[in-house]
Design an enzyme around this catalytic site. Sequence first.
Site, short mmCIF file in Angstrom:
data_model
loop_
_atom_site.label_atom_id
_atom_site.label_comp_id
_atom_site.label_asym_id
_atom_site.label_seq_id
_atom_site.Cartn_x
_atom_site.Cartn_y
_atom_site.Cartn_z
CB SER A 124 -8.37 -9.47 14.02
OG SER A 124 -7.33 -10.43 14.34
CE1 TYR A 148 -4.86 -5.15 12.90
CE2 TYR A 148 -4.17 -7.03 14.32
CZ TYR A 148 -5.30 -6.52 13.12
OH TYR A 148 -5.77 -7.30 12.34
CE LYS A 152 -8.59 -4.91 12.54
NZ LYS A 152 -9.17 -4.19 11.64
N1 UFG Z 1 5.62 -18.10 12.13
C1 UFG Z 1 7.04 -18.48 11.92
N2 UFG Z 1 7.91 -18.06 11.14
C2 UFG Z 1 7.60 -16.64 10.52
C3 UFG Z 1 6.25 -16.01 10.59
C4 UFG Z 1 5.45 -16.87 11.64
O1 UFG Z 1 7.18 -19.57 12.69
O2 UFG Z 1 8.31 -15.98 9.79
C5 UFG Z 1 4.80 -18.45 12.85
C6 UFG Z 1 4.21 -17.82 14.30
O3 UFG Z 1 5.08 -18.18 15.10
C7 UFG Z 1 2.66 -18.74 14.45
C8 UFG Z 1 2.34 -18.83 12.77
O4 UFG Z 1 3.62 -18.92 12.11
O5 UFG Z 1 2.83 -19.69 14.95
C9 UFG Z 1 1.39 -17.88 12.27
O6 UFG Z 1 2.01 -16.59 12.29
P1 UFG Z 1 1.63 -15.18 11.45
O7 UFG Z 1 2.36 -14.31 11.78
O8 UFG Z 1 1.27 -15.60 10.05
O9 UFG Z 1 -0.01 -14.94 12.21
P2 UFG Z 1 -0.38 -14.83 13.73
O10 UFG Z 1 -1.29 -15.84 13.99
O11 UFG Z 1 0.50 -14.39 14.48
O12 UFG Z 1 -1.15 -13.47 13.38
C10 UFG Z 1 -2.30 -13.11 12.55
C11 UFG Z 1 -2.24 -11.89 11.94
C12 UFG Z 1 -2.73 -10.81 13.16
C13 UFG Z 1 -3.92 -11.27 13.46
C14 UFG Z 1 -3.84 -12.85 14.05
C15 UFG Z 1 -5.30 -13.12 14.46
O13 UFG Z 1 -0.93 -11.38 11.66
O14 UFG Z 1 -3.07 -9.66 12.44
O15 UFG Z 1 -3.32 -13.78 13.07
O16 UFG Z 1 -5.31 -14.32 15.08
F1 UFG Z 1 -4.28 -10.59 14.46
#
Ligand code: UFG
Length: 334
Positions: A124, A148, A152
């Site tokens: 990841s 998590y 990885k």
């Molecule tokens: N976000 C919101 N509201 C929500 C969910 C997310 O504003 O309800 C925002 C987050 O702050 C972030 C973006 O949307 O800016 C993406 O968030 P995600 O949770 O969809 O994804 P992340 O980038 O935080 O994490 C994902 C995976 C992880 C992985 C990571 C790798 O969930 O498992 O990408 O970069 F490790």
Amino acid sequence: MRILVTGGTGYIGSHTVVELINNGYDVVVIDNFSNSKPIVLDKLKEITGKEIKFYEMDLCDSEKLREVFKKEDIDAVIHFAGYKAVGESVSKPLMYYRNNIDSTLSLLEVMSEFNIKKIVFSSSATVYGDPEKLPIKEDAKLSTTNPYGSTKLYIEGILKDLYVSDNTWSIAILRYFNPVGAHKSGLIGEDPNGIPNNLMPYIVKVANKELPSLNIFGNDYDTSDGTGVRDYIHITDLANGHIKAIDYVINNVGIDCYNLGTGTGYSVLEMVNAFKKTNKVEVPYNIVGRRDGDIAACYADPNYAYEKLGFKAEYGLDEMVESAFNYAIKNSKK
Ligand code: UFG
């Protein structure tokens, strides 16, 4: 060529099984349904027209795994199985370390015993921590902010040590950015249990009126509109990245890491607006505080995967948001 797919009924695993079969591979799937459902196997059959050879089992069970390797003539492995919820890993670190690392060790030991030394590992972009430079190249500094992510990173290290000990292995470590969307049939897609943690499944549930509104975690980041920027990649593109990687490991030895992303970052607001426009739906939202552990921006330099594997993402944002909603409508539990 017969490929063993661990975690093959999960979100990324199931889409990869489809593309493996489309590309003429024989597939054997292992899963314990810890975060997926048996019905996915029926959907895979509907999409591909092929019965999927399947073993319901825990990968940590080396004895059972040996039986699978004895029965099936496996040529290479794609290893997806593992827990993947960031928040849960913070509250249950031992469960994450035990499961993700034990299962991988068990798999690698049994592979060694059977002299099968070709593996594609599901890592990841989380291993880049808070990146110093964007876009992120594979040789960037590595760090993690949650258990998590650490599983990885540790598994990447285990694979590197394994290769040092025996350079007849062929190992591709794929670092995924943010997979979204669903297969065009609408039969398989992302189906998280409970309230989603990730942006796209949350937007989908709000659009489908299963949740009242989206919380946007912060609009004061140093990005174009203040909301977080990520590299969203269509799940079918991501699955096709695995085909390129498995082709590569089958024909070469060595170990290498590859980014699977598009190279383009979109903000949370851009995602919400694209979703609304393409699907002609409302997505009410509130701006709330930043989420712990979130970073401002993260997007890939996808060039190395292109140069070495010939992988390039092809789907655009419209197809990502459209297919995500199509799957939700077809599978709504409302
Ligand atoms: N976000 C919101 N509201 C929500 C969910 C997310 O504003 O309800 C925002 C987050 O702050 C972030 C973006 O949307 O800016 C993406 O968030 P995600 O949770 O969809 O994804 P992340 O980038 O935080 O994490 C994902 C995976 C992880 C992985 C990571 C790798 O969930 O498992 O990408 O970069 F490790």
